[in-house]
Write a protein that holds these residues in place. Structure first.
Motif, PDB file in Angstrom:
ATOM      1  N   UNK A 174       0.822  -1.214   0.000  1.00 42.31           N
ATOM      2  CA  UNK A 174       0.000   0.000   0.000  1.00 42.31           C
ATOM      3  C   UNK A 174       0.857   1.265   0.000  1.00 42.31           C
ATOM      4  N   UNK A 175       0.356   2.275  -0.673  1.00 44.23           N
ATOM      5  CA  UNK A 175       1.026   3.576  -0.719  1.00 44.23           C
ATOM      6  C   UNK A 175      -0.008   4.672  -0.506  1.00 44.23           C
ATOM      7  N   UNK A 176       0.466   5.772   0.058  1.00 48.04           N
ATOM      8  CA  UNK A 176      -0.402   6.929   0.252  1.00 48.04           C
ATOM      9  C   UNK A 176       0.414   8.189   0.017  1.00 48.04           C
ATOM     10  N   UNK A 177       0.007   8.986  -0.957  1.00 47.61           N
ATOM     11  CA  UNK A 177       0.697  10.242  -1.286  1.00 47.61           C
ATOM     12  C   UNK A 177       2.186  10.014  -1.530  1.00 47.61           C
ATOM     13  N   UNK A 178       2.502   8.913  -2.223  1.00 50.05           N
ATOM     14  CA  UNK A 178       3.885   8.634  -2.566  1.00 50.05           C
ATOM     15  C   UNK A 178       4.695   7.961  -1.478  1.00 50.05           C
ATOM     16  N   UNK A 179       4.099   7.709  -0.331  1.00 49.60           N
ATOM     17  CA  UNK A 179       4.821   7.097   0.777  1.00 49.60           C
ATOM     18  C   UNK A 179       4.305   5.683   1.017  1.00 49.60           C
ATOM     19  N   UNK A 180       5.210   4.800   1.403  1.00 56.25           N
ATOM     20  CA  UNK A 180       4.852   3.429   1.789  1.00 56.25           C
ATOM     21  C   UNK A 180       5.295   3.212   3.228  1.00 56.25           C
ATOM     22  N   UNK A 181       4.865   2.137   3.789  1.00 59.46           N
ATOM     23  CA  UNK A 181       5.269   1.834   5.155  1.00 59.46           C
ATOM     24  C   UNK A 181       6.771   1.643   5.261  1.00 59.46           C
ATOM     25  N   UNK A 182       7.365   1.043   4.241  1.00 58.79           N
ATOM     26  CA  UNK A 182       8.806   0.813   4.265  1.00 58.79           C
ATOM     27  C   UNK A 182       9.581   2.126   4.211  1.00 58.79           C
TER      28      UNK A 182
END
Length: 317
Positions: A174-182
């Motif tokens: 999953x990604x949100x606004x270009x960011x992922x958990x990693x």
């Protein structure tokens, strides 16, 4: 190279521990009951009570019957702890709320910094639960102990496995606004490493547990990623709770079937009684939890907040 080998070793150990935790306790019980299986052949032997014939028909002169071996189990449970059998089903022990709070706090710390290692532990748990549930289903069929409660446990295990796999697909993709958990986790690790280390046990706790969680939420809030992080953490938490409940139900199921071969302790009777008293409403609660897990993993909470969430694709088929 050394770092990679260390990471592989840690992940492998984590998976083995998860598989052992999920499968060893029930399978140990299975090994113990197998020791008495030779003299327990033939439902209705004197040491286990009488079986009840619930159906029969004649085919080419031979009579085939169906045996209700649950009568044997209930009889052995009653002979083991008659008082427990007349009591209301035991409830959760005292202090469960505090235990749940501590578990959530530890889970948050592990999720913030070590979710990759944690994923291997969960993978091991999944493998262990698959083995345990398969062996349990085979044993229940063979011993003619498959009933409504058994079907409920099997359904719950399937739901737990599906929800857990879906949750971890989201965690890794999953990604949100270009960011992922990693990408967030990498920044957290860098910020924590840059902070001065404090001596003693308190400093170690702060570095391993407190600082990662605090930094995690600080970065998430600052970059408008809080709902994204919270959603994935909720998916992980609910999926882990489902696996824990599913494993507990499996263990209760094994304990219940163990009474087919003889008597047990009062504690075992209480576990077996929990299994025998499973009902449709328990399954409904489990289905609701599985639905919440899927909703969080799919990013529904994030979608309600904005429309920039990229959720993982639906599984093929």
């Amino acid at each position: 190279m050394t770092d990679m080998m260390t990471e592989i070793a840690v992940q492998s150990i984590s998976a083995l521990v998860g598989a052992g935790v999920a499968s060893i306790p029930p399978l140990i019980q299975l090994a113990r009951t197998k020791k008495t299986l030779p003299q327990a052949k033939g439902a209705g032997s004197a040491d286990r009570g009488s079986s009840a014939v619930v159906a029969g028909e004649s085919i080419n002169g031979d009579v085939t019957v169906s045996i209700d071996n649950s009568r044997v189990v209930i009889s052995n449970m009653t002979n083991s702890a008659p008082k427990v059998m007349t009591e209301k089903a035991p409830s959760a022990s005292d202090g469960a709320e505090w235990g749940a709070f501590v578990a959530v706090a530890v889970a948050a710390a592990l999720f913030a910094s070590y979710y990759t290692v944690l994923s291997w532990f969960v993978l091991g748990v999944i493998a262990g639960v698959v083995v345990t549930s398969t062996v349990g289903a085979v044993r229940a069929r063979r011993w003619r102990l498959w009933d409504r409660a058994s079907a409920i446990v099997a359904t719950e295990v399937i739901l737990a496995l599906a929800a857990t796999v879906w949750a971890w697909i989201a965690i890794f993709t999953a990604e949100h606004a270009g960011a992922s958990l990693e990408s967030l986790r990498a920044r957290i690790a860098a910020d924590v490493a840059a902070s001065p280390a404090q001596p003693g046990v308190g400093g170690w706790l702060a570095e391993v547990f407190i600082a990662p969680v605090a930094t995690f939420f600080k970065i998430a809030i600052a970059e408008n990623q809080f709902i994204f992080v919270l959603s994935l953490f909720a998916a992980f938490l609910f999926s882990f709770a489902l696996m824990l409940i599913g494993w507990s139900r499996l263990y209760n199921w094994y304990t219940y079937m163990g009474f087919f071969l003889g008597k047990g302790s009062e504690r075992a009777v209480k576990r077996a009684l929990r299994h025998s008293e499973l009902k449709a409403s328990d399954l409904m609660v489990f289905m609701i939890l599985a639905g919440l897990t899927a909703a969080f993993a799919s990013g529904l909470l994030v979608v309600l907040a904005d429309h920039s969430f990229t959720h993982p694709p639906l599984p093929a088929g």
